[in-house]
Design an enzyme around this catalytic site. Structure first.
Site, PDB file in Angstrom:
ATOM      1  NE  ARG A 104       0.370   5.477   2.356  1.00  0.00           N
ATOM      2  CZ  ARG A 104      -0.025   6.545   2.995  1.00  0.00           C
ATOM      3  NH1 ARG A 104      -1.053   7.236   2.541  1.00  0.00           N
ATOM      4  NH2 ARG A 104       0.559   6.939   4.096  1.00  0.00           N
ATOM      5  CB  THR A 108       3.541   9.144  -6.083  1.00  0.00           C
ATOM      6  OG1 THR A 108       3.319   7.716  -5.903  1.00  0.00           O
ATOM      7  CG2 THR A 108       4.855   9.336  -6.834  1.00  0.00           C
ATOM      8  CG  ASP A 200       3.426   1.519   7.866  1.00  0.00           C
ATOM      9  OD1 ASP A 200       3.804   2.081   6.834  1.00  0.00           O
ATOM     10  OD2 ASP A 200       2.976   0.344   7.877  1.00  0.00           O
ATOM     11  CG  ASP A 203       6.420  -0.540   8.764  1.00  0.00           C
ATOM     12  OD1 ASP A 203       6.628  -1.522   8.032  1.00  0.00           O
ATOM     13  OD2 ASP A 203       6.732   0.624   8.452  1.00  0.00           O
TER      14      ASP A 203
END
Ligand code: PRP
Ligand code: URA
Length: 209
Positions: A104, A108, A200, A203
């Site tokens: 993603r 945005t 995340d 990550d």
């Protein structure tokens, strides 16, 4: 919530708590994700159809239960989906695998597609789509649209954490696809991250931040 199963098994919840902890190392995070994914796999496959096959045990001939139909497909939304995929393949080694490359855009929050490879005959198989995080649901909605374009009709979505906003959007976009998750968290923050969440997922799995 209709169409949504929260997997509240104590082992799942215990491992999830350790994964959420920001002090948990990359190595531990990856190991826990693999462990938790076998437990989630057990739950998402709980009601698969069975048929029988005749076998001979050392003592007798019996009609014994066996999975009905074609091999399952696990569809991993890259990258973080691969963290769930590994443990699921430990449990169902004969499953076929689809890889769907989507990330993603950080500004945005729209999905950007970069790769798609799936087995043939998706129409005849149960497809279990895996991604640890359902945030806005943009990635999962796009991934499932691709699978449907290729013929998939019988689909389930499995994640670790979901935001209420994501579940609502996902159910509106794909009302035929049941969702399995270990937790429905509080909300999305202004950057589209799940709160309290775990950060995340990609990550944390791969140590990229
Ligand atoms: C994460 C996650 C999902 C997506 C969820 O992937 O693994 O795919 O975000 O967010 P959404 O529901 O708002 O679409 P990311 O885009 O960080 O890519 P990565 O797995 O390559 O790190
Ligand atoms: N993707 C993640 O990895 N984490 C979030 O909280 C939201 C999207």
């Amino acid at each position: 919530m209709e169409g949504v199963t929260v997997i509240d098994h104590p082992l799942v919840q215990h491992k999830l708590t350790i994964m959420r902890d920001k002090e948990t190392s990359t190595a531990s995070f990856r190991r826990l994700l693999r462990e938790i994914s076998t437990l989630l796999c057990y739950e998402v496959t709980r009601n698969l159809d069975l048929t029988t096959v005749e076998i001979e045990t050392p003592m007798a001939t019996i009609d014994a239960p066996t999975l009905e139909g074609k091999k399952l497909v696990f569809a991993s939304i890259l990258r973080a989906g691969n963290g769930l995929l590994e443990g699921m393949l430990d449990l169902v080694p004969a499953a076929r695998v689809a890889h769907i490359g989507i990330y993603r855009d950080h500004e945005t929050l729209q999905p950007v597609e970069y790769y798609f490879k799936a087995p043939e005959n998706l129409a005849d198989r149960l497809v279990i789509v895996v991604d640890p995080m359902l945030a806005t649901a943009n990635s999962a909605i796009a991934a499932i649209e691709k699978l449907k374009e290729r013929g998939a009709r019988n689909i389930r979505f499995l994640c670790l954490l979901a935001a209420p906003e994501g579940i609502e959007r996902f159910r509106a976009g794909h009302p035929d696809v049941p969702v399995f998750t270990a937790s429905i968290d509080s909300h999305l923050n202004e950057k589209g991250y799940i709160v309290p969440g775990l950060g995340d997922a990609g990550d944390r799995m791969y140590g990229t931040k």
